[in-house]
Design an enzyme around this catalytic site. Sequence first.
Site, PDB file in Angstrom:
ATOM      1  N   ARG A  40      -6.268   2.418 -22.488  1.00  0.00           N
ATOM      2  CA  ARG A  40      -6.707   1.889 -21.193  1.00  0.00           C
ATOM      3  C   ARG A  40      -7.075   2.962 -20.175  1.00  0.00           C
ATOM      4  O   ARG A  40      -8.142   2.920 -19.586  1.00  0.00           O
ATOM      5  CB  ARG A  40      -5.604   1.012 -20.584  1.00  0.00           C
ATOM      6  CG  ARG A  40      -5.314  -0.263 -21.334  1.00  0.00           C
ATOM      7  CD  ARG A  40      -4.476  -1.195 -20.480  1.00  0.00           C
ATOM      8  NE  ARG A  40      -3.886  -2.280 -21.238  1.00  0.00           N
ATOM      9  CZ  ARG A  40      -3.133  -3.235 -20.716  1.00  0.00           C
ATOM     10  NH1 ARG A  40      -2.855  -3.223 -19.417  1.00  0.00           N
ATOM     11  NH2 ARG A  40      -2.641  -4.212 -21.467  1.00  0.00           N
ATOM     12  N   HIS A  86     -12.615  -6.944 -25.746  1.00  0.00           N
ATOM     13  CA  HIS A  86     -11.597  -6.489 -24.785  1.00  0.00           C
ATOM     14  C   HIS A  86     -10.690  -7.660 -24.401  1.00  0.00           C
ATOM     15  O   HIS A  86     -10.994  -8.412 -23.465  1.00  0.00           O
ATOM     16  CB  HIS A  86     -12.286  -5.911 -23.538  1.00  0.00           C
ATOM     17  CG  HIS A  86     -11.400  -5.025 -22.713  1.00  0.00           C
ATOM     18  ND1 HIS A  86     -10.953  -3.793 -23.145  1.00  0.00           N
ATOM     19  CD2 HIS A  86     -10.868  -5.184 -21.474  1.00  0.00           C
ATOM     20  CE1 HIS A  86     -10.207  -3.229 -22.215  1.00  0.00           C
ATOM     21  NE2 HIS A  86     -10.125  -4.066 -21.187  1.00  0.00           N
ATOM     22  N   TYR A 130     -22.564 -14.792  -9.316  1.00  0.00           N
ATOM     23  CA  TYR A 130     -23.659 -14.566  -8.367  1.00  0.00           C
ATOM     24  C   TYR A 130     -24.428 -13.272  -8.653  1.00  0.00           C
ATOM     25  O   TYR A 130     -25.517 -13.086  -8.111  1.00  0.00           O
ATOM     26  CB  TYR A 130     -23.120 -14.504  -6.940  1.00  0.00           C
ATOM     27  CG  TYR A 130     -22.477 -15.794  -6.479  1.00  0.00           C
ATOM     28  CD1 TYR A 130     -23.187 -16.993  -6.500  1.00  0.00           C
ATOM     29  CD2 TYR A 130     -21.156 -15.810  -6.039  1.00  0.00           C
ATOM     30  CE1 TYR A 130     -22.601 -18.176  -6.078  1.00  0.00           C
ATOM     31  CE2 TYR A 130     -20.557 -16.984  -5.612  1.00  0.00           C
ATOM     32  CZ  TYR A 130     -21.275 -18.165  -5.644  1.00  0.00           C
ATOM     33  OH  TYR A 130     -20.701 -19.332  -5.228  1.00  0.00           O
TER      34      TYR A 130
END
Length: 828
Positions: A40, A86, A130
Amino acid sequence: MSSEVPDPHDVDAQSVETVRIEDEMEQSYIDYAMSVIAGRALPDVRDGLKPVHRRILYAMHELGVTSRSSHRKSSSIVGETMGDYHPHGDSAIYDTLVRMAQDFSMRYPLVDGQGNFGSMDGDPAAAPRYTEARMAAIAEELLEDIEKDTVDFASNYDDRLQEPTVLPSSFPNLLVNGSSGIAVGMSTNIPPHNLGEVIDATVELIDNPEATVEDLMEHVKGPDFPTGANIVGRDAIYSAYATGRGRIRVRAEFEVEEWKANRERIVITELPYQANKARMVERIAEDVNEGVIEGISDLRDESDREGVRVVIECKRGANVDVVKNKLLENHLERTFGVINLALVDGQPRVLTLKETLEEYIAHRKEVVRRRSEYDLNEAEERAHILEGRLKALDNIDDVVDLIQDSEDRDAARAGLQEHFDFSEAQAEHIVRMQLGSLTSMESTEIKDEYEEVTAEIERLGAILASESALFDVIKDELLEIKDEYDDDRRTSILEDQGTVTHEDLIPQEDVFVVMTEDDYVKRMPIANFDAQGRGGKGIIGADVKDGDRVTTVFRANTHDYLLCFTNHGQVYQLKTYEIPEMGRTARGKSAVNILDLDPGENITAIVDTDAFGEDEYVTMVTQNGYVKRTAGSAFDNILSTGIIAASLEEGDELVDVDVTDGSKDLVIATEQGMTIRFDEEEVRAMGRNARGVNGIKLQEGDAVAGLASTDEDDDRALLTVTKNGYGKRTLLSAYRTQSRYGKGLIDIKTNERNGPVTAVKAVTEADELVMMSERGQIMRTRASEISTVGRNTMGVTLMDVESGDAVASVDVIPEDVSDLEEPESDEE
């Protein structure tokens, strides 16, 4: 419920192993820590990416969302990444996608975003439904050739798909875009750098594996942040590159402007990397309200899509230096702590600059080797098929008869192998051939293709057989990336006035220094400018803003100590490398942090202090015709605020300066084309505060344009340049010696075509010149291009100056410098 509890005497229950809880906690925590470190938080040294970045880019690659496709909804990209590669929260994936699209976070953004992707004010991005995104073109270079077995793949989290463990990475992304992350017990914070500089350093290390960090720093000047600003001091940069750790001071770019009568304002145009602009403005306002900072009357954020602009207006009579220092102390400067920690073979390591590049080179070596092997296998397989087709064409009648007489396709294939000794692959290809491929034209195409494939096999074999050939491929590909994506540095490096400079870290090179009337300054390597024939327009050398104009251009070496003489009669001392290096099209940086110039004060002459001998003098001439000589030793100790070089009467200005030895003749030229030559001993040596004596009688409306020194054995010529770009060379021997304070002789005609004289220089046939116009056009040409003529002539076109522009400054590049900077010929 009790019936579901297993009986302790059951076999399964008896197989439970008893362990100490502290041992289990220790092992589990170590496993968790390593998972966070490797899975990570830390980037891989080879491609500079963490798993989440790598998976997003690979998912976009698999989806076909490249720079050549249309934008795709961010929610779609996040969903594909989370579902296939993921298995973590969608917010973590989207936050990563957003950061890769922010041009204020990434030096070279890897994602091309469309919509609201956040701002420097800390505003969050819009929801993923968006916004839209696609890969940036440079991100595709990280994935180039991934389908050619260049990197290892591993199963994804549910063993359903394969994902790359690292990307091929055609450029050193770890250094170029940097990285930051917090793991368990360790963290990384790698600053971004300029792509061209990093590639040049990589090529240097390939060519010279013994190169030191100092050698590499001749290419990598320092971090190059996407938000620009300034790095203060080079020692911290060296420490970070030599040890992998360092603390770099980053200072905002700002300038002090005259605003209203007796009032000034500070305008901030670039912020330190990762600074929150809105929070900074808020904190400055809090300090003003609480009385921590005094002298500020107004504070406004005028930033727009064109860039950052925060205006701080000072009160009438306020000491702007005090306000500036308070802002620097608390708001405009921050520290970037470099920790160059990355995964090397799956283990975290703190790396030096050289080690980082070595690991990248080793990675690219493996990638190019595997790609070449893949391409070679493909080419050999194709050559094998083509050999079969050529053989079939040579025996076409027999081949056709055999196929016609065969019962089925399998029998035909077996017959071809038995009678013509075809391999199974060749026989399979032949039985599937169409009749149209038997034409003579098709036969020619097959032969041509076979020759091409054979040549490709030889090329790939040579690469795999020679390490130097393989490295040549790596270098060529890196330089192609540089040509495509390189840009100018955004972050300048200022010397820390409070510390001793590592001068050895600063490469010696000859540069042009450009200054404007509004005190913008920058330096550019001379090697960036090729000599042109006279009469050209030159190229852009500075982006001068409206109302500003270039006043000075001069040549210097980065290690020179310069005496900078101004029109106000002051002299300042400056080290050339203290001036920020910038590209041709850059405006420059405000000189407020370099020279303490007064409003309206401009540099008119530069003297290299290395030129001083024991019996040498600084000889100065003013606009009104005064000339004076002062011993060079009088300029040994110069304050940071400058010292007086010459006292000037009201309305007079210092125009030009030369270094003489007491045995020279002085040549003074005027704007109206007059010239006088006289013995310098007619001007007695005097102190710095003296005004000087009359050197030339000026006609009404005339003014001195420049100064040169010569002697009777001097075979140089006097170069005269006018504001409209015309000029000439005349041998200095053509100017007879006369007494000081005469009217002089006509040197050049200053009619409407020529305009007034702007500069005079003594030049040899082998010297080169640099001319710069007020609007920023710069031109380098050879003195030999300008014909030698007599006095009282018109001259020829030296620079094609556009209407409304004018030649602002001229300097000489001596023969020894121009020879060193001459570009190498492409001829063998």
